[in-house]
Design an enzyme around this catalytic site. Structure first.
Site, PDB file in Angstrom:
ATOM      1  N   GLU A  71       1.307  -1.644  -0.205  1.00 19.07           N
ATOM      2  CA  GLU A  71      -0.108  -0.152   0.384  1.00 19.07           C
ATOM      3  C   GLU A  71       1.281   1.522   0.357  1.00 19.07           C
ATOM      4  O   GLU A  71       0.331   2.313   0.277  1.00 19.07           O
ATOM      5  CB  GLU A  71      -0.796   0.006   0.687  1.00 19.07           C
ATOM      6  CG  GLU A  71      -2.163  -1.284   1.781  1.00 19.07           C
ATOM      7  CD  GLU A  71      -2.903  -1.023   2.255  1.00 19.07           C
ATOM      8  OE1 GLU A  71      -2.750  -0.515   3.330  1.00 19.07           O
ATOM      9  OE2 GLU A  71      -3.788  -2.937   1.505  1.00 19.07           O
ATOM     10  N   LYS A 125     -16.377  -1.517   3.031  1.00 23.78           N
ATOM     11  CA  LYS A 125     -15.419  -1.724   1.818  1.00 23.78           C
ATOM     12  C   LYS A 125     -16.179  -2.291   0.432  1.00 23.78           C
ATOM     13  O   LYS A 125     -16.860  -3.267   1.061  1.00 23.78           O
ATOM     14  CB  LYS A 125     -13.803  -2.585   1.865  1.00 23.78           C
ATOM     15  CG  LYS A 125     -13.232  -2.250   3.072  1.00 23.78           C
ATOM     16  CD  LYS A 125     -11.662  -3.103   3.943  1.00 23.78           C
ATOM     17  CE  LYS A 125     -11.124  -2.785   4.299  1.00 23.78           C
ATOM     18  NZ  LYS A 125      -9.896  -4.323   4.962  1.00 23.78           N
TER      19      LYS A 125
END
EC number: 4.2.1.11
Length: 434
Positions: free
Chosen positions: A210, A343
């Site tokens: 990430e 999400k």
């Protein structure tokens, strides 16, 4: 305007694994969406359909999900001639066709790909930006720019170091605009790189999935110390706070927790939920930690409840709640946490994501929109967070294009809104409070 054609294909995510991309055509043009995929996944998530054919992509192919779209979902949606602005109707139709509780027939990755593309088409059909269309679908008259939570130090299942806790994030809550928050985030990130380089050497500044750094440290406190130093060096001590994603389900061992889970197993070092809670409280006391995600295992309900009642900070449910209305309702009634991590691929459709967000907000919770560790260049969640007015988003460090794609899209939205732009800032937990 109805759907003329839908075509799905296998593309690659940021980890080199296959994922689903959907092209949807209406008379207004082509609308494309790609689906993300997580590394540390909650066991209660909707099913991401993988081929499990070990001779191809280590079993991670998504050709079945693609085929379900091209051979079943596409013909059905085209023949029904539903208008693309009718998001809920289309999502419902796909969910009913799938017929399973967790979308295991078509795969949540198939249904979501089409759902996202429909949403993009719906915005253009209405002649409004995507964030405005999402705000309309959610019944929000205004829109809000979020505080970014930059994941700048990686551990857990995202990194090859010994660090147990998965993410250490910086939130520039003292910024006056999203653009300023980006600048602060980038400057702290570069200062952090130098701090790590000086202390651990240049190879400690390699980045994880990430975009964060993964120095080989074991102590979680050391990660917080590095952040504190970098924030001070950048000159933003009063403007930046810290968030963590512990992802504790990854190191839960029969009722206890192993903070050195990447070393050979040794039950003598496991700690109790109470000991872990005390560790978190020491973090909150000694560092500007204002948010902790997944502090305990996804089924350790008692520990969650006890901690949320006494911690006085934002406690975020991810593996606990998996964007699922039933799990959210249970967590709300038991007061297990006070913020939902949203999400889209955990639940598998735009409509259900909006419902999950509304349910969380109606219980007085905060909501943080999130990427997955396996991302694409798709920027849907940037518009989503603005339209849903949740006030906070985490989509990685200010590094790696699949992360910056989202942040850059929010910059564009802020610019487009001009004087009407409202930045969540210090009210990021409840930006709509009057």
């Amino acid at each position: 305007m109805s759907i003329l054609r839908i075509h799905a294909r296998e593309i690659f995510d940021s980890r080199g694994n296959p994922t689903v991309e959907v092209d949807l055509y209406t008379a207004k043009g082509l609308f494309r969406a790609a689906v993300p995929s997580g590394a540390s996944t909650g066991i209660y998530e909707a099913l991401e359909l993988r081929d499990n054919d070990k001779t191809r992509f280590m079993g991670k192919g998504v050709s079945q999900a693609v085929e379900h779209i091209n051979k079943t979902i596409a013909p059905a949606l085209v023949s029904k001639k539903v208008n693309v602005v009718e998001q809920e109707k289309i999502d419902k139709l796909m969910i009913e066709m799938d017929g399973t509780e967790n979308k295991s027939k078509f795969g949540a990755n198939a249904i979501l790909g089409v759902s996202l593309a429909v949403c993009k088409a719906g915005a253009v059909e209405k002649g409004v930006p995507l964030y405005r269309h999402i705000a309309d679908l959610a019944g929000n008259p205004e829109v809000i720019l979020p505080v970014p939570a930059f994941n700048v130090i990686n551990g857990g299942s995202h990194a090859g170091n010994k660090l147990a806790m998965q993410e250490f994030m910086i939130l520039p809550v003292g910024a006056s605009s999203f653009r300023e928050a980006m600048r602060i985030g980038a400057e702290v990130y570069h200062n952090l790189k130098n701090v790590i380089k000086e202390k651990y050497g240049k190879d400690a500044t390699n980045v994880g999935d990430e975009g964060g750094f993964a120095p080989n440290i074991l102590e979680n406190k050391e990660a917080l110390e590095l952040l504190k130093t970098a924030i001070a060096k950048a000159g933003y001590t009063d403007q930046v706070v810290i968030g963590m994603d512990v992802a504790a389900s990854e190191f839960y061992r029969s009722g206890k927790y192993d903070l050195d889970f990447k070393s050979p197993d040794d039950p003598s070092r496991y700690i109790t939920p109470d000991q872990l809670a005390d560790l978190y409280k020491s973090f909150v006391q000694n560092y500007p930690v204002v948010s902790i995600e997944d502090p305990f295992d996804q089924d350790d309900w008692g520990a969650w409840q006890k901690f949320t009642a006494s911690a006085g900070i934002q406690v975020v449910g991810d593996d606990l709640t998996v964007t699922n209305p039933k799990r959210i309702a249970k967590a709300a009634s038991e007061k297990s946490c006070n913020c939902l991590l949203l999400k889209v691929n955990q639940i598998g459709s735009v409509t259900e994501s909006l419902q999950a967000c509304k349910l969380a907000q109606s219980n007085g919770w905060g909501v943080m929109v999130s990427h997955r560790s396996g991302e694409t260049e798709d920027t849907f969640i940037a518009d989503l967070v603005v339209g849903l007015c949740t006030g906070q988003i985490k989509t990685g460090a200010p590094c790696r294009s699949e992360r910056l794609a989202k942040y850059n899209q929010i910059l564009r939205i802020e610019e487009e809104l001009g004087s009407k732009a409202k930045f969540a800032g210090r009210s990021f937990r409840n930006p709509l409070a009057k």
